[in-house]
Design a protein around this motif. Structure first.
Motif, mmCIF file in Angstrom:
data_model
loop_
_atom_site.group_PDB
_atom_site.id
_atom_site.type_symbol
_atom_site.label_atom_id
_atom_site.label_comp_id
_atom_site.label_asym_id
_atom_site.label_seq_id
_atom_site.Cartn_x
_atom_site.Cartn_y
_atom_site.Cartn_z
ATOM 1 N N GLY A 302 0.816 -1.208 0.000
ATOM 2 C CA GLY A 302 0.000 0.000 0.000
ATOM 3 C C GLY A 302 0.849 1.257 0.000
ATOM 4 O O GLY A 302 0.553 2.229 -0.709
ATOM 5 N N VAL A 303 1.917 1.256 0.805
ATOM 6 C CA VAL A 303 2.811 2.420 0.850
ATOM 7 C C VAL A 303 3.481 2.633 -0.502
ATOM 8 O O VAL A 303 3.592 3.767 -0.996
ATOM 9 C CB VAL A 303 3.869 2.231 1.955
ATOM 10 C CG1 VAL A 303 4.924 3.332 1.875
ATOM 11 C CG2 VAL A 303 3.209 2.249 3.333
ATOM 12 N N LEU A 304 3.920 1.556 -1.130
ATOM 13 C CA LEU A 304 4.612 1.672 -2.420
ATOM 14 C C LEU A 304 3.703 2.223 -3.512
ATOM 15 O O LEU A 304 4.102 3.112 -4.281
ATOM 16 C CB LEU A 304 5.167 0.309 -2.832
ATOM 17 C CG LEU A 304 6.376 -0.193 -2.036
ATOM 18 C CD1 LEU A 304 6.704 -1.636 -2.408
ATOM 19 C CD2 LEU A 304 7.598 0.694 -2.269
ATOM 20 N N VAL A 305 2.478 1.709 -3.612
ATOM 21 C CA VAL A 305 1.592 2.201 -4.673
ATOM 22 C C VAL A 305 1.111 3.614 -4.370
ATOM 23 O O VAL A 305 0.855 4.404 -5.287
ATOM 24 C CB VAL A 305 0.396 1.247 -4.916
ATOM 25 C CG1 VAL A 305 0.877 -0.107 -5.395
ATOM 26 C CG2 VAL A 305 -0.477 1.111 -3.687
ATOM 27 N N PHE A 306 1.002 3.965 -3.086
ATOM 28 C CA PHE A 306 0.666 5.351 -2.730
ATOM 29 C C PHE A 306 1.785 6.282 -3.177
ATOM 30 O O PHE A 306 1.525 7.334 -3.778
ATOM 31 C CB PHE A 306 0.446 5.475 -1.224
ATOM 32 C CG PHE A 306 0.208 6.890 -0.761
ATOM 33 C CD1 PHE A 306 -1.049 7.477 -0.889
ATOM 34 C CD2 PHE A 306 1.238 7.639 -0.211
ATOM 35 C CE1 PHE A 306 -1.271 8.787 -0.473
ATOM 36 C CE2 PHE A 306 1.028 8.945 0.207
ATOM 37 C CZ PHE A 306 -0.234 9.516 0.080
ATOM 38 N N CYS A 307 3.021 5.912 -2.886
ATOM 39 C CA CYS A 307 4.164 6.740 -3.289
ATOM 40 C C CYS A 307 4.271 6.834 -4.809
ATOM 41 O O CYS A 307 4.589 7.898 -5.354
ATOM 42 C CB CYS A 307 5.448 6.176 -2.697
ATOM 43 S SG CYS A 307 5.556 6.325 -0.893
ATOM 44 N N ALA A 308 3.987 5.731 -5.504
ATOM 45 C CA ALA A 308 3.985 5.781 -6.971
ATOM 46 C C ALA A 308 2.912 6.749 -7.463
ATOM 47 O O ALA A 308 3.122 7.493 -8.429
ATOM 48 C CB ALA A 308 3.751 4.381 -7.538
ATOM 49 N N GLY A 309 1.756 6.748 -6.798
ATOM 50 C CA GLY A 309 0.696 7.673 -7.164
ATOM 51 C C GLY A 309 1.103 9.122 -6.980
ATOM 52 O O GLY A 309 0.675 9.999 -7.749
ATOM 53 N N LEU A 310 1.932 9.400 -5.977
ATOM 54 C CA LEU A 310 2.403 10.774 -5.761
ATOM 55 C C LEU A 310 3.100 11.329 -6.990
ATOM 56 O O LEU A 310 3.080 12.535 -7.236
ATOM 57 C CB LEU A 310 3.353 10.824 -4.562
ATOM 58 C CG LEU A 310 2.740 10.594 -3.175
ATOM 59 C CD1 LEU A 310 3.845 10.544 -2.123
ATOM 60 C CD2 LEU A 310 1.728 11.679 -2.836
ATOM 61 N N PHE A 311 3.728 10.445 -7.779
ATOM 62 C CA PHE A 311 4.435 10.878 -8.988
ATOM 63 C C PHE A 311 3.519 10.923 -10.211
ATOM 64 O O PHE A 311 3.835 11.592 -11.197
ATOM 65 C CB PHE A 311 5.608 9.938 -9.277
ATOM 66 C CG PHE A 311 6.724 10.025 -8.283
ATOM 67 C CD1 PHE A 311 7.664 11.044 -8.364
ATOM 68 C CD2 PHE A 311 6.842 9.096 -7.258
ATOM 69 C CE1 PHE A 311 8.704 11.131 -7.454
ATOM 70 C CE2 PHE A 311 7.878 9.168 -6.343
ATOM 71 C CZ PHE A 311 8.811 10.188 -6.432
ATOM 72 N N LEU A 312 2.393 10.190 -10.189
ATOM 73 C CA LEU A 312 1.590 10.002 -11.399
ATOM 74 C C LEU A 312 1.008 11.302 -11.935
ATOM 75 O O LEU A 312 1.225 11.650 -13.113
ATOM 76 C CB LEU A 312 0.475 8.989 -11.126
ATOM 77 C CG LEU A 312 -0.518 8.761 -12.278
ATOM 78 C CD1 LEU A 312 0.207 8.302 -13.534
ATOM 79 C CD2 LEU A 312 -1.587 7.761 -11.868
#
Length: 403
Positions: A302-312
């Motif tokens: 969850g943390v990883l995909v949230f952080c990836a979303g921060l860049f999207l």
């Protein structure tokens, strides 16, 4: 930090343009689910439902650049109104098809997708004439990219609500109403009525004659691939951990990250050039996706995909800015439409690749597609750094060489 958005939204017509455009684009989040629920209510099999829904998405990908070119040639009002009416006719034809089967449903879905009004690229092409300040323009692109996440979160929920209160047919009707009401509202203000594209170089390729633009499109194709791979990988992961809601949680936190990341990105003034920004943002998203191949526990995932979303959303907002600089004169709307098409095509490729990898090699391989797509998007775009900073006149001269 919020002063940037206040400046952006305080410009004449800005709030109204945002509101009506987002209303007209709400079917992007509503239509796929509305079509699927309606077809299932008519007792069509899942295979048929999947094919027809895919035809709708593919038709949007094909129709977007064609309608974008028409907007650049004839203006926004005429093309947006007629395409909204045509797309609405497709949705209503589907809603009234009853048990006519795939012979009626497929052409209706194709019509609805092919003529989907190009509201998204039209708004982005319009902003430079409404917002003269470059910082406010960047904030508008970032806010647009962030609010896009709201469309994909709110749209399905609205379809489920309407279908439960009435029936699946009502979902298609409300989708049509939102699209037509938003489109008709959007074309009313004076900036939309007066907008005209710059005179363009007469050739069939339009913005595709720019080699740099084509490279940017390939990079965005891989960004779309990561999104499609995440959709499928999250379902595979859900079965792996035995939690029926895990796929929705992962996609939800990714969307939340995209919303927050886009808002933060647009509110700041960045000292490095947009091409360098985009390279770093793409690399950051790839770095967040790569550890997913280790199949981490749910909290870490969850943390990883949230952080990836921060860049999207920053990736998309930055790409909008670069497209505005790279697109040859008179092709802005078509250029933005091509970006949407690239992301849609990548989404389909990413979904199929992640599904194939998960079926033949396991969950780790399905997640690995995410990281590979992120790395590929960065490597494809990075060579543009040495060329994109040229003045526009120099860029246009260079495009004649196809570089």
């Amino acid at each position: 930090m919020l002063s940037t958005y206040r400046d952006c939204l305080s410009s004449p017509h800005a709030k109204y343009l945002f509101a009506t455009n987002l209303l007209g684009r709400l079917p992007q989040g509503m239509a796929p689910l509305a079509i699927a629920l309606y077809l299932r209510s008519q007792h069509l099999g899942f295979g048929t439902v999947g094919v027809i829904t895919a035809l709708y998405g593919l038709s949007m990908a094909v129709g977007g650049p064609l309608l974008g070119r028409a907007v650049d040639k004839y203006g926004q009002v005429r093309v947006l109104c007629w395409s909204a009416i045509g797309s609405g006719a497709g949705f209503l034809s589907l809603a009234w098809s009853g048990d006519g089967g795939i012979g009626v449903a497929a052409p209706s879905a194709i019509l609805a997708g092919l003529l989907s009004p190009p509201l998204e690229p039209s708004l982005r092409a319009l902003w430079p004439s409404v917002l003269r300040d470059r910082r406010a323009l960047g904030a508008a692109y970032a806010l647009d990219a962030s609010l896009q996440e709201v469309i994909f979160m709110a749209g399905p929920l609205l379809v489920v609500l309407v279908s439960s209160l009435a029936d699946p047919t009502a979902g298609l009707v409300v989708t049509t109403a939102a699209m037509i009401a938003g489109t008709l509202g959007f074309v009313l203000p004076e900036p939309v009525q007066a907008w005209r594209a710059e005179p363009r170089h007469p050739d069939w390729a339009g913005p595709l004659r720019s080699g740099r633009f084509r490279r940017l499109l390939v990079s965005m194709l891989f960004v779309g691939g990561s999104l499609g791979a995440l959709n499928i990988s999250s379902v595979v992961y859900q079965e792996h951990v035995g939690n029926a809601g895990m796929s929705g949680i992962l996609l939800g936190v990714n969307a939340a990250g995209a919303l927050l990341g886009g808002l933060y990105y647009g509110a700041r003034q960045w000292r490095i050039s947009p091409p360098r920004q985009l390279t770093l943002l793409l690399a950051g998203m790839a770095v967040c996706y790569l550890p997913m191949a280790l199949v981490p526990p749910p909290v870490v995932a969850g943390v990883l995909v949230f952080c990836a979303g921060l860049f999207l959303s920053p990736v998309l907002a930055c790409a909008f800015t670069i497209i505005g600089e790279l697109a040859p004169k008179g092709t802005a709307t078509e250029a933005f439409a091509w970006m949407i098409t690239a992301i849609l095509a990548g989404n389909a490729l990413g979904s199929s690749s992640a599904g194939w990898a998960g079926q033949h090699f396991g969950l780790w391989a399905s997640f690995l597609v995410l990281g590979i797509a992120g790395i590929a998007s960065t490597l494809v775009f990075a060579p543009l750094l040495q060329n994109t900073a040229q003045p526009r006149a120099g860029l246009e001269a260079a495009e004649e060489t196809g570089l």
